[in-house]
Motif scaffolding. Structure first.
Motif, PDB file in Angstrom:
ATOM      1  N   ALA A  51       0.765  -1.387   0.068  1.00 17.10           N
ATOM      2  CA  ALA A  51      -0.021  -0.071  -0.016  1.00 17.10           C
ATOM      3  C   ALA A  51       0.850   1.084  -0.034  1.00 17.10           C
ATOM      4  O   ALA A  51       0.546   1.970  -0.734  1.00 17.10           O
ATOM      5  CB  ALA A  51      -0.959   0.060   1.074  1.00 17.10           C
ATOM      6  N   ALA A  52       2.018   1.360   0.657  1.00 13.31           N
ATOM      7  CA  ALA A  52       2.901   2.420   0.832  1.00 13.31           C
ATOM      8  C   ALA A  52       3.504   2.509  -0.179  1.00 13.31           C
ATOM      9  O   ALA A  52       3.705   3.812  -0.970  1.00 13.31           O
ATOM     10  CB  ALA A  52       3.719   2.224   2.135  1.00 13.31           C
ATOM     11  N   ARG A  53       3.924   1.536  -1.053  1.00 13.17           N
ATOM     12  CA  ARG A  53       4.772   1.538  -2.458  1.00 13.17           C
ATOM     13  C   ARG A  53       3.996   2.142  -3.560  1.00 13.17           C
ATOM     14  O   ARG A  53       4.135   2.949  -4.021  1.00 13.17           O
ATOM     15  CB  ARG A  53       5.280   0.365  -2.843  1.00 13.17           C
ATOM     16  N   GLU A  54       2.592   1.506  -3.521  1.00 11.67           N
ATOM     17  CA  GLU A  54       1.698   1.776  -4.738  1.00 11.67           C
ATOM     18  C   GLU A  54       1.148   3.451  -4.359  1.00 11.67           C
ATOM     19  O   GLU A  54       1.011   4.202  -5.453  1.00 11.67           O
ATOM     20  CB  GLU A  54       0.345   0.980  -4.480  1.00 11.67           C
ATOM     21  N   LEU A  55       1.015   3.908  -3.048  1.00 15.86           N
ATOM     22  CA  LEU A  55       0.944   5.302  -2.858  1.00 15.86           C
ATOM     23  C   LEU A  55       1.870   6.321  -3.427  1.00 15.86           C
ATOM     24  O   LEU A  55       1.778   7.187  -3.966  1.00 15.86           O
ATOM     25  CB  LEU A  55       0.567   5.591  -1.464  1.00 15.86           C
ATOM     26  N   LYS A  56       3.131   5.906  -3.184  1.00 12.49           N
ATOM     27  CA  LYS A  56       4.223   6.573  -3.516  1.00 12.49           C
ATOM     28  C   LYS A  56       4.458   6.562  -4.891  1.00 12.49           C
ATOM     29  O   LYS A  56       4.737   7.668  -5.643  1.00 12.49           O
ATOM     30  CB  LYS A  56       5.622   5.970  -2.744  1.00 12.49           C
ATOM     31  N   GLU A  57       4.223   5.440  -5.727  1.00  8.62           N
ATOM     32  CA  GLU A  57       4.324   5.502  -6.994  1.00  8.62           C
ATOM     33  C   GLU A  57       3.516   6.107  -7.998  1.00  8.62           C
ATOM     34  O   GLU A  57       3.697   6.700  -8.808  1.00  8.62           O
ATOM     35  CB  GLU A  57       4.388   3.910  -7.623  1.00  8.62           C
ATOM     36  N   ALA A  63       2.277   8.472   3.807  1.00  6.50           N
ATOM     37  CA  ALA A  63       1.115   8.632   4.697  1.00  6.50           C
ATOM     38  C   ALA A  63       1.833   7.795   6.007  1.00  6.50           C
ATOM     39  O   ALA A  63       2.870   6.980   5.946  1.00  6.50           O
ATOM     40  CB  ALA A  63       0.010   8.025   4.209  1.00  6.50           C
ATOM     41  N   SER A  64       0.751   7.925   6.944  1.00  6.70           N
ATOM     42  CA  SER A  64       1.158   7.121   8.139  1.00  6.70           C
ATOM     43  C   SER A  64      -0.182   6.343   8.713  1.00  6.70           C
ATOM     44  O   SER A  64      -1.253   6.638   8.268  1.00  6.70           O
ATOM     45  CB  SER A  64       1.694   8.129   9.157  1.00  6.70           C
ATOM     46  N   ASP A  65       0.070   5.744   9.787  1.00  5.33           N
ATOM     47  CA  ASP A  65      -0.954   4.923  10.463  1.00  5.33           C
ATOM     48  C   ASP A  65      -1.836   4.161   9.579  1.00  5.33           C
ATOM     49  O   ASP A  65      -3.002   4.330   9.483  1.00  5.33           O
ATOM     50  CB  ASP A  65      -1.895   6.060  11.273  1.00  5.33           C
ATOM     51  N   TYR A  66      -1.053   3.190   8.512  1.00  2.00           N
ATOM     52  CA  TYR A  66      -2.102   2.364   7.789  1.00  2.00           C
ATOM     53  C   TYR A  66      -2.682   1.217   8.700  1.00  2.00           C
ATOM     54  O   TYR A  66      -2.029   0.649   9.406  1.00  2.00           O
ATOM     55  CB  TYR A  66      -0.995   1.645   6.963  1.00  2.00           C
ATOM     56  N   ARG A  67      -4.154   1.311   8.182  1.00  2.00           N
ATOM     57  CA  ARG A  67      -4.789   0.085   9.023  1.00  2.00           C
ATOM     58  C   ARG A  67      -5.654  -0.495   7.778  1.00  2.00           C
ATOM     59  O   ARG A  67      -6.482   0.257   7.012  1.00  2.00           O
ATOM     60  CB  ARG A  67      -5.581   0.478  10.170  1.00  2.00           C
ATOM     61  N   PRO A  68      -5.944  -1.850   7.931  1.00  4.34           N
ATOM     62  CA  PRO A  68      -6.790  -2.279   6.765  1.00  4.34           C
ATOM     63  C   PRO A  68      -8.182  -2.197   7.241  1.00  4.34           C
ATOM     64  O   PRO A  68      -8.764  -2.000   8.336  1.00  4.34           O
ATOM     65  CB  PRO A  68      -6.601  -3.889   7.030  1.00  4.34           C
ATOM     66  N   LEU A  69      -8.975  -1.796   6.171  1.00  2.00           N
ATOM     67  CA  LEU A  69     -10.358  -1.471   6.543  1.00  2.00           C
ATOM     68  C   LEU A  69     -11.287  -2.460   6.033  1.00  2.00           C
ATOM     69  O   LEU A  69     -12.450  -2.767   6.721  1.00  2.00           O
ATOM     70  CB  LEU A  69     -10.788  -0.052   5.502  1.00  2.00           C
TER      71      LEU A  69
END
Length: 141
Positions: A51-57, A63-69
């Protein structure tokens, strides 16, 4: 008939104030629709790392505080794909910067619920945004 292959994928809904980050998809699946940045999980990655990689790409943001929804099954047969996707949607908190569309994103920007209600959105995008931002009396038509 053989069962369809299921590929793990992720997307990330980044919240900034009363808005959420969306990209306009430049390629299938969901080409031309607004969705959260995301894509396939690479070998050896955790879902949160993907998720962090795709957001950056796709946007250049962190972003911070990643949590599955939630997990969403995407049937690829409707878009002539030979595979299905199991999409894990993450929520995350905006950490600074302005989004710039790249990779397979045509546009990238933050939108409030009221504006999202009139946009062509992929799948569960609006209901995820409602969960994250609260309804604020804005109903999707």
């Amino acid at each position: 008939m053989e069962p369809r292959k299921i590929i793990p994928a992720v997307s990330v809904a980044v919240v900034r104030g009363d808005s959420v980050l969306l990209v306009k998809r430049a390629r299938p699946p969901s080409q031309g629709f607004y969705a959260y940045p995301g894509g396939k999980v690479e070998p050896g990655e955790t879902l949160a790392e993907a998720a962090a990689r795709e957001l950056k790409e796709e946007t250049g943001l962190e972003a911070s505080d990643y949590r599955p929804l939630r997990d969403i099954h995407i049937d690829g047969s409707g878009e002539n794909h030979a595979v299905d996707y199991l999409l894990t949607v993450f929520g995350a908190v905006y950490a600074g910067g302005e989004p710039v569309a790249s990779d397979d994103a045509e546009t990238a920007a933050f939108y409030p619920l009221a504006e999202m209600a009139a946009m062509p959105l992929a799948g569960d995008v609006f209901s995820v945004a409602e969960d994250l931002l609260g309804n604020h009396g804005n109903a999707r038509p």
